[in-house]
Design a protein around this motif. Sequence first.
Motif, PDB file in Angstrom:
ATOM      1  N   CYS A  53       0.791  -1.224   0.000  1.00  0.00           N
ATOM      2  CA  CYS A  53       0.000   0.000   0.000  1.00  0.00           C
ATOM      3  C   CYS A  53       0.827   1.280   0.000  1.00  0.00           C
ATOM      4  CB  CYS A  53      -0.929   0.009   1.206  1.00  0.00           C
ATOM      5  SG  CYS A  53      -2.021   1.416   1.158  1.00  0.00           S
ATOM      6  N   CYS A  64       1.280  -0.359  -4.750  1.00  0.00           N
ATOM      7  CA  CYS A  64       0.187  -1.108  -5.364  1.00  0.00           C
ATOM      8  C   CYS A  64      -0.321  -0.370  -6.611  1.00  0.00           C
ATOM      9  CB  CYS A  64      -0.902  -1.243  -4.298  1.00  0.00           C
ATOM     10  SG  CYS A  64      -2.567  -1.436  -4.879  1.00  0.00           S
ATOM     11  N   CYS A 174      -9.162   2.940  -2.831  1.00  0.00           N
ATOM     12  CA  CYS A 174      -8.209   3.089  -1.725  1.00  0.00           C
ATOM     13  C   CYS A 174      -8.921   3.570  -0.467  1.00  0.00           C
ATOM     14  CB  CYS A 174      -7.111   4.075  -2.097  1.00  0.00           C
ATOM     15  SG  CYS A 174      -5.989   3.399  -3.325  1.00  0.00           S
ATOM     16  N   CYS A 177     -10.271   0.578   1.053  1.00  0.00           N
ATOM     17  CA  CYS A 177      -9.376  -0.585   1.088  1.00  0.00           C
ATOM     18  C   CYS A 177      -8.821  -0.777   2.500  1.00  0.00           C
ATOM     19  CB  CYS A 177      -8.230  -0.362   0.102  1.00  0.00           C
ATOM     20  SG  CYS A 177      -7.001  -1.665   0.120  1.00  0.00           S
ATOM     21  N   ALA A 179      -6.259  -2.295   3.384  1.00  0.00           N
ATOM     22  CA  ALA A 179      -4.793  -2.189   3.416  1.00  0.00           C
ATOM     23  C   ALA A 179      -4.357  -0.765   3.749  1.00  0.00           C
ATOM     24  CB  ALA A 179      -4.207  -2.611   2.077  1.00  0.00           C
TER      25      ALA A 179
END
Lengths: 331, 454
Positions: A53, A64, A174, A177, A179
């Motif tokens: 990330c 990513c 994102c 996300c 992560a």
Amino acid sequence: MSAKPMLQRLRDAANEVDFNRFRFWFQLVAFVLFVYGGYLAIDLGSKLPFFSCGYNQEGRAGVCYLLPLQHQLGRNWAVLFSIASLSILTGFLGFALWFIVLNKGWCGFVCPLGTLQDWISALRRRLGIRFSNYTHGQFAQLTKIKFVLLALLILIPLGVGGGFFSHDMSPPFCLICPARMILPIFTGDLSQFTIDFSSKTAVVMTALGISVTALFLVGSFVKKRFFCFFCPMSALHYLISKPALLKLKKDGSKCTRCGDCYAVCDMEIKEIADDVTTTNIMTDDCTLCLKCVASCPETGALKATFAGIPIFVSTEAGFIKRMNKGCQHGK
Amino acid sequence: MKIPNRPAALLLLLMLCGPLGAEPTEAQKAEWRARREAAGGEAPSEAQRAEWRARREAREASANAEGAKPAASAHEGHGQAAPAAAKSKKAPASAASGMAHDHAGAANRPATGVAVDKAPGKPEDAARASGRPAGMGGMAMRGGGGAVWLSDSPPARGDGAARGGMGGMGGMAMGGERSGPPSKRLWLRAGNDPQKSGFAREDAEAESQTLLVRPQGVLEGEVLPPPADGKKNLAFEMPVQGYYRVYASSRKLQGETLNVSVAKAEIANFSHGGDEEERAKALVAPRILESAPIEIVREKAADEKTFFQLKSGDEQAFVVLQKGLPVQGARVRFVSHEGWSKEAVSDEQGRVSFQIIRDYFPAWDDFKKRFKASYLIIAEANAAEKGVFKDQPYSTVRYQATLAGNYYPSPDDYRSYAWGLGIGLLIVLFCGTAVYLYRRRRLKPFQEVRFDER
Ligand code: SF4
Ligand code: SF4
Ligand code: SF4
């Protein structure tokens, strides 16, 4: 001693390897590399085909691909539809080149978020709590979600660039996300765990992000690889997996449909046991973790090949060795 | 299958403890607040905030009236010209290409007048300026309307325009953006207030020169031609990554005193997909001009990132140099976006430090986290140097340096850990319980399978 037995011995050694131990260490090294490698000034670029990330600003050893992809698609349309967008194509090419090497093996062996889910599962197992499964009906429905997310991941940035959505929605995936919130914790950065009150959209998106992360923690505790099921990266992988070098092959004529492979599969992929006609057996959900190959008792029924060369083949000897080991541990 | 579990479990526990450890950040915030308060009168008082708010509202109101009928501006004495121009959203290009070409020229005229010509509207401005803790009134009156400085926006656009982009992500790789090298435009402005300064007037008696120092160019800089074609902006391209510095210097004799002023601008040009080596080189390259009679250098923190943004609440140091050497005792003034100012004197290393105040208080619905505010630093030093300028002798020299920059709202002003962690914890508990109860229910045999034993 001729060269052939030598090679054969090497092959046998590989096939009889203590696979889970190998995979654990591989994942651990990859995790450390991609979560802390930045401190050693390692930078593998921003086209990585797994969740290294970008929000883990200090420690990441590369970014990513979904992050730059969403940013590029979110450009102003005047720029998006100009020659400048050639960089989107070159970016995708870079991503595809990375991907082709390991195929979905990036998920099974490298992705820090995937590894984390495995660790959470390990914790659950240690605590003696059983895992959950989906029913076949649920599976069939849920498996589509990742493609929906992938479509949104592409469409929403386009909408932002066209002025239809607020900039606070970018980069949309994102923002939800897990992560983004979890990986920076490993370098002591908790700044993602905030609600942004600067606009209504920002409040909604940050709250959604935190909710998904909370679901991730609960979900992956009771369900193996809970998030991978919904991961748009996995969907993107599947779309371009044809030319990849690492492959999962099945020889249906040797398969007895014992179901061992299905039993160990974290992704509950039924085809791995039931399908005796397809040779290229990797499905859209598969993470190419190769646990199925390790658990198959029929010599040559399942195998992983790299550029056509078999590198890990199921063998009876390997199966027995691994099972005995498992038994000894039980003692 | 069981081998790997111990270290994994440890790591996981660490991770799970992470969010709990986050609580102190509230404490951190409190400490930050306390520090700001302890820093003395640096934070604007409630009264001041109220005044700013009132002023902004009045300006908005008058701008709205202005939008309806531009000619009516004369009826109200309050902030008529410049803010009106700002609010009517003139394209920057038209503002830059000279007021004379503008169809609304009549309404705009006083905007330039405010700073340059002492036209009507000026008295009120002057009064407001003197109402502030200025203390440098003496130095201000040069070039017709205060210090000359280089701005990245023309006067009409003084109100911080929100720019898209980074949004708190720091150095993220996003791939190359535009085609062709990026370019920059700068405007020379005169005034002691970032928002109210007009264009600097050209002075025939002064001797001026503008130098541009490129990241990989000669250290002494190269001459940047003055604006052409009736334009007012200095423009240049930025083909390589690094810090571009522009020095607009002028000398002018006033009685026995030689006024030497250097307006400096420093533009950080870095791109996400850019060449790493180029960037690394730029980060260690010198950022001072040894021939500059005086200059202000913004001090970079040791851990400053490439895509650095100054935030309200940050502490920022500046160094005053003459020919590359520190100046002790220079009077340095920090002026915020809203015109609040604070003065300090440089120490033996030529260093002064200011806390960047928060002076952006819009109604919450109008809050923009990417609001770009400008600050202005003005440094002045006098010296008893004798010499001859254009055949006229002088006995003292007054040095003045300016540097402008931008700052943004602090994330602490709009982000909340308490809410974030609260929501997270709530969902974990709720879902955890739900899953637990669901699974317990499934443990019992289905109703059809149970026997009625009676
Ligand atoms: S938030 Fe998720 S998708 Fe975005 S960069 Fe991080 S890992 Fe990739
Ligand atoms: S599917 Fe799982 S392992 Fe693969 S990228 Fe997504 S989160 Fe990582
Ligand atoms: S099918 Fe095999 S390789 Fe794919 S996820 Fe399941 S066990 Fe892993």
